[in-house]
Design a protein around this motif. Structure first.
Motif, PDB file in Angstrom:
ATOM      1  N   LEU A 186       1.137 -16.385  -5.883  1.00 53.49           N
ATOM      2  CA  LEU A 186       2.326 -15.588  -6.196  1.00 53.49           C
ATOM      3  C   LEU A 186       1.955 -14.223  -6.754  1.00 53.49           C
ATOM      4  N   LEU A 187       1.092 -14.198  -7.758  1.00 56.22           N
ATOM      5  CA  LEU A 187       0.657 -12.934  -8.351  1.00 56.22           C
ATOM      6  C   LEU A 187      -0.087 -12.091  -7.324  1.00 56.22           C
ATOM      7  N   ALA A 188      -0.906 -12.742  -6.497  1.00 59.07           N
ATOM      8  CA  ALA A 188      -1.693 -12.014  -5.498  1.00 59.07           C
ATOM      9  C   ALA A 188      -0.798 -11.301  -4.489  1.00 59.07           C
ATOM     10  N   ALA A 189       0.272 -11.965  -4.040  1.00 55.59           N
ATOM     11  CA  ALA A 189       1.161 -11.372  -3.040  1.00 55.59           C
ATOM     12  C   ALA A 189       1.855 -10.122  -3.587  1.00 55.59           C
ATOM     13  N   PHE A 190       2.383 -10.212  -4.798  1.00 56.48           N
ATOM     14  CA  PHE A 190       3.082  -9.058  -5.378  1.00 56.48           C
ATOM     15  C   PHE A 190       2.112  -7.923  -5.680  1.00 56.48           C
ATOM     16  N   ALA A 191       0.918  -8.263  -6.180  1.00 53.81           N
ATOM     17  CA  ALA A 191      -0.063  -7.232  -6.491  1.00 53.81           C
ATOM     18  C   ALA A 191      -0.523  -6.525  -5.223  1.00 53.81           C
ATOM     19  N   ALA A 192      -0.754  -7.272  -4.137  1.00 55.59           N
ATOM     20  CA  ALA A 192      -1.212  -6.666  -2.887  1.00 55.59           C
ATOM     21  C   ALA A 192      -0.160  -5.717  -2.318  1.00 55.59           C
ATOM     22  N   TYR A 193       1.107  -6.106  -2.388  1.00 54.67           N
ATOM     23  CA  TYR A 193       2.173  -5.234  -1.873  1.00 54.67           C
ATOM     24  C   TYR A 193       2.261  -3.948  -2.692  1.00 54.67           C
ATOM     25  N   THR A 194       2.143  -4.078  -4.012  1.00 56.65           N
ATOM     26  CA  THR A 194       2.212  -2.898  -4.880  1.00 56.65           C
ATOM     27  C   THR A 194       1.055  -1.948  -4.614  1.00 56.65           C
ATOM     28  N   VAL A 195      -0.153  -2.496  -4.490  1.00 59.53           N
ATOM     29  CA  VAL A 195      -1.330  -1.665  -4.213  1.00 59.53           C
ATOM     30  C   VAL A 195      -1.204  -0.977  -2.864  1.00 59.53           C
ATOM     31  N   GLU A 196      -0.726  -1.728  -1.869  1.00 58.11           N
ATOM     32  CA  GLU A 196      -0.615  -1.162  -0.522  1.00 58.11           C
ATOM     33  C   GLU A 196       0.362   0.000  -0.492  1.00 58.11           C
ATOM     34  N   LYS A 197       1.455  -0.109  -1.217  1.00 58.35           N
ATOM     35  CA  LYS A 197       2.428   0.984  -1.263  1.00 58.35           C
ATOM     36  C   LYS A 197       1.817   2.255  -1.849  1.00 58.35           C
ATOM     37  N   LYS A 198       0.860   2.085  -2.763  1.00 59.11           N
ATOM     38  CA  LYS A 198       0.289   3.251  -3.435  1.00 59.11           C
ATOM     39  C   LYS A 198      -0.824   3.916  -2.630  1.00 59.11           C
ATOM     40  N   ILE A 199      -1.618   3.129  -1.906  1.00 64.66           N
ATOM     41  CA  ILE A 199      -2.814   3.713  -1.288  1.00 64.66           C
ATOM     42  C   ILE A 199      -2.779   3.743   0.235  1.00 64.66           C
ATOM     43  N   ALA A 200      -1.768   3.134   0.866  1.00 59.29           N
ATOM     44  CA  ALA A 200      -1.718   3.120   2.331  1.00 59.29           C
ATOM     45  C   ALA A 200      -1.569   4.541   2.868  1.00 59.29           C
ATOM     46  N   ARG A 201      -2.240   4.811   3.982  1.00 58.01           N
ATOM     47  CA  ARG A 201      -2.152   6.141   4.577  1.00 58.01           C
ATOM     48  C   ARG A 201      -0.822   6.311   5.312  1.00 58.01           C
ATOM     49  N   PRO A 202      -0.342   7.539   5.406  1.00 56.33           N
ATOM     50  CA  PRO A 202       0.919   7.797   6.133  1.00 56.33           C
ATOM     51  C   PRO A 202       0.762   7.438   7.609  1.00 56.33           C
ATOM     52  N   PRO A 203       1.866   7.181   8.309  1.00 61.30           N
ATOM     53  CA  PRO A 203       3.252   7.194   7.820  1.00 61.30           C
ATOM     54  C   PRO A 203       3.591   5.929   7.035  1.00 61.30           C
ATOM     55  N   ARG A 204       4.321   6.097   5.941  1.00 58.69           N
ATOM     56  CA  ARG A 204       4.701   4.976   5.098  1.00 58.69           C
ATOM     57  C   ARG A 204       6.192   4.694   5.271  1.00 58.69           C
ATOM     58  N   HIS A 205       6.508   3.431   5.551  1.00 55.49           N
ATOM     59  CA  HIS A 205       7.915   3.024   5.678  1.00 55.49           C
ATOM     60  C   HIS A 205       8.146   1.720   4.913  1.00 55.49           C
ATOM     61  N   PHE A 206       7.505   1.588   3.747  1.00 52.18           N
ATOM     62  CA  PHE A 206       7.656   0.362   2.967  1.00 52.18           C
ATOM     63  C   PHE A 206       9.094   0.220   2.495  1.00 52.18           C
ATOM     64  N   GLY A 207       9.616  -0.990   2.679  1.00 54.51           N
ATOM     65  CA  GLY A 207      11.009  -1.249   2.351  1.00 54.51           C
ATOM     66  C   GLY A 207      11.934  -1.006   3.525  1.00 54.51           C
ATOM     67  N   GLU A 208      11.412  -0.361   4.569  1.00 57.48           N
ATOM     68  CA  GLU A 208      12.225  -0.052   5.747  1.00 57.48           C
ATOM     69  C   GLU A 208      11.703  -0.728   7.007  1.00 57.48           C
ATOM     70  N   GLY A 209      10.594  -1.459   6.875  1.00 58.91           N
ATOM     71  CA  GLY A 209      10.031  -2.137   8.033  1.00 58.91           C
ATOM     72  C   GLY A 209       8.625  -1.668   8.361  1.00 58.91           C
ATOM     73  N   ASP A 210       7.677  -1.869   7.444  1.00 57.15           N
ATOM     74  CA  ASP A 210       6.280  -1.486   7.637  1.00 57.15           C
ATOM     75  C   ASP A 210       5.458  -2.761   7.805  1.00 57.15           C
ATOM     76  N   LEU A 211       4.706  -2.846   8.915  1.00 60.85           N
ATOM     77  CA  LEU A 211       3.909  -4.040   9.179  1.00 60.85           C
ATOM     78  C   LEU A 211       2.897  -4.316   8.073  1.00 60.85           C
ATOM     79  N   ARG A 212       2.421  -3.257   7.414  1.00 62.48           N
ATOM     80  CA  ARG A 212       1.460  -3.460   6.327  1.00 62.48           C
ATOM     81  C   ARG A 212       2.110  -4.164   5.143  1.00 62.48           C
ATOM     82  N   GLY A 213       3.425  -4.041   5.020  1.00 61.77           N
ATOM     83  CA  GLY A 213       4.148  -4.746   3.973  1.00 61.77           C
ATOM     84  C   GLY A 213       4.240  -6.238   4.226  1.00 61.77           C
TER      85      GLY A 213
END
Length: 499
Positions: free
Chosen positions: A272-299
């Motif tokens: 549980l902690l790992a999933a939330f932490a990974a999503y938070t980290v990915e939102k901060k460091i993922a390269r553009p284009p970023r569409h987190f919350g709108e349908g990003d496969l990395r999410g």
């Protein structure tokens, strides 16, 4: 024996027809409970514990392990398709996964979730194979004082990572420790906390306690909510992502795998902690284009990789130290103890076929999850149409039969009923039951090691701080509690858990 010889031994155990079938059964049941909201792996493992007592210990452990990591996989299916996570660690997957499904890319999201989970599971299993023997060899050097202090540190860490109030989590740990002391003192023969019931002379039955707190109490909580089903109205399409999608998501998969592998070993943290932490980290460091919350496969890729890796590496402290990192691991320790196997570093030395067979079965199980479950997506979705009011009677009956079958005592069914009330009250008072389960499982082991330490030192409690390693564990526990007292840290913790 070197690593390759050990892995060959494990593969020969895991590939035996009997264990192969148990691994398959565990993966299928795990996916099923991951898909169906309101059941979950902890409840399922609690219900199936009595069944495994008639199995070989290796087969039973392989099946329970398959249920655990299979549930991490199954929860993503309904999270993506109907925005209804079947497992808590899949909540974050629904954020972008369901958006992708609404955009007609449900198949790509499911495919990335499966591939990410498979890669993470395989990498985490390799890490277990490499790290567990070394950690087990170190743990063999531990004395009673070190073991006691290690378990104190583990319980404090579970309190820090538990949801809600720290004081409530501490109270649940203490309650679990007290419940674990019920029974006959092995040294003096005096019965403790039995309230005059001779049936409690051997202690509270672990199966009845775990099924009451997690099984039937969870039924009561679910029945309070709305009994609704949701139909899948989006076209799933091809479940295999394109090559471009894979290249796009591979960095997120590996980052989630690394983060999940690290956080999985923390008591109370896990998938549980790992999933939330990974999503938070990915939102901060993922390269553009970023569409987190709108349908990003990395999410989808990052949290699914993290929760599967976390589920696998949570076996490390359980197998090498006898220290459960979450309630499911606590139940596996309970299963081993009922089979007469003492969890800890001696398992690697005395039961190599069980240790390496379990590790090899994780590779087999991860391959099964990909090969079997992607073609079965339609079947899993159909199960969502079954109202919960038709499911809970069978769960209730199964729990009662299981509690009675372990010892053949009617008294254990009464214990089940009492623990159901305790579990329901815990839910109403916002007290997470996980610290209670961990405290209950560790209580006899902590008492035994504390007494050994006192006997060796002739009653001198300073032995707990005179041994360097024991002192280090106790200082770490104190540091964790001290950090929680700091206002800024407490606010940040509450914000993170609220998210």
């Amino acid at each position: 024996m070197d690593l390759w010889s050990n892995l060959a031994l494990g593969l020969s155990v895991a590939a035996s027809p009997e264990n192969f079938v148990f691994c398959l059964l565990g993966c299928l049941l795990g996916t099923l409970v991951g898909v169906l909201p309101g059941i979950g792996p902890v409840t399922t493992v609690a219900m199936l514990l009595p069944l495994t007592f008639s199995f070989d210990p290796v087969s039973g452990l392989i099946m329970l392990a398959g249920i655990y990591y299979g549930a991490q996989y199954g929860g993503s299916t309904t999270a993506i398709l109907v925005n209804m996570p079947g497992e808590a660690s899949s909540v974050v997957t629904a954020i972008d996964g369901h958006r992708l499904a609404q955009q007609g890319r449900a198949g790509a999201a499911l495919g990335i979730a499966a591939i990410g989970s498979f890669i993470a599971g395989c990498v985490a299993t390799v890490l277990i194979a490499l790290a567990a023997p070394a950690l087990g060899a170190v743990a063999l050097q531990f004395g009673p004082a070190e073991y006691f202090s290690l378990m104190v540190c583990g319980l404090v860490a579970a309190v820090v990572l538990a949801h809600g109030s720290v004081m409530k989590a501490l109270a649940m740990v203490v309650l679990g420790l007290l419940l674990g002391l019920v029974g006959t003192d092995v040294n003096s023969g005096v019965r403790r906390f039995t309230l005059g019931y001779p049936q409690l002379a051997e202690g509270i039955d672990f199966v009845a306690l775990s099924m009451g707190i997690y099984g039937i109490a969870e039924i009561a909580r679910n029945l309070e909510g709305r009994d609704e089903t949701r139909a899948v109205r989006t076209r799933i399409g091809s479940i295999w992502p394109t090559r471009r999608d894979l290249v796009f998501c591979l960095p997120a998969i590996f980052r989630g795998t690394v983060l999940g592998s690290i956080l999985g070993v923390l008591p109370g943290g896990g998938a549980l902690l790992a999933a939330f932490a990974a999503y938070t980290v990915e939102k901060k460091i993922a390269r553009p284009p970023r569409h987190f919350g709108e349908g990003d496969l990395r999410g989808v890729a990052a949290p699914e990789s993290a929760n599967n890796a976390g589920a696998q590496t949570s076996f490390v402290p359980m197998l090498t130290l006898g220290l459960p990192s979450n309630p499911t691991m606590a139940m596996m320790i309970g299963a081993l103890m009922i089979h007469g196997i003492t969890p800890g570093p001696s398992v690697i030395r005395d039961k190599p076929e069980m240790f390496w067979g379990l590790i090899a079965s994780m590779w087999v199980g991860n391959l099964m999850l990909v090969v079997l479950n992607l073609p079965l997506v339609g079947i899993w979705v159909k199960l969502l149409q079954v109202p919960y009011r038709f499911l809970f009677p069978s769960i209730l009956v199964f729990c009662c039969i299981g509690a009675f079958a372990v010892n053949g005592r009617e008294f254990d069914v009464y214990v089940l009923a009492v623990m159901t009330v305790v579990g329901y009250l815990c839910a109403k008072l916002d007290c997470e039951p996980a610290p209670l389960i961990l405290g209950f499982v560790l209580s006899p082991i902590m008492e035994e090691n504390f007494r050994r330490a006192m006997l060796i030192s002739r009653g001198d409690p300073s032995v707990l701080i005179s041994e360097p390693l024991s002192l280090a564990f106790l200082l770490a526990a104190l540091a964790l509690l001290f950090v929680l007292v700091l206002p800024a840290v407490r606010v940040k913790r509450e914000q993170a858990l609220q998210e």
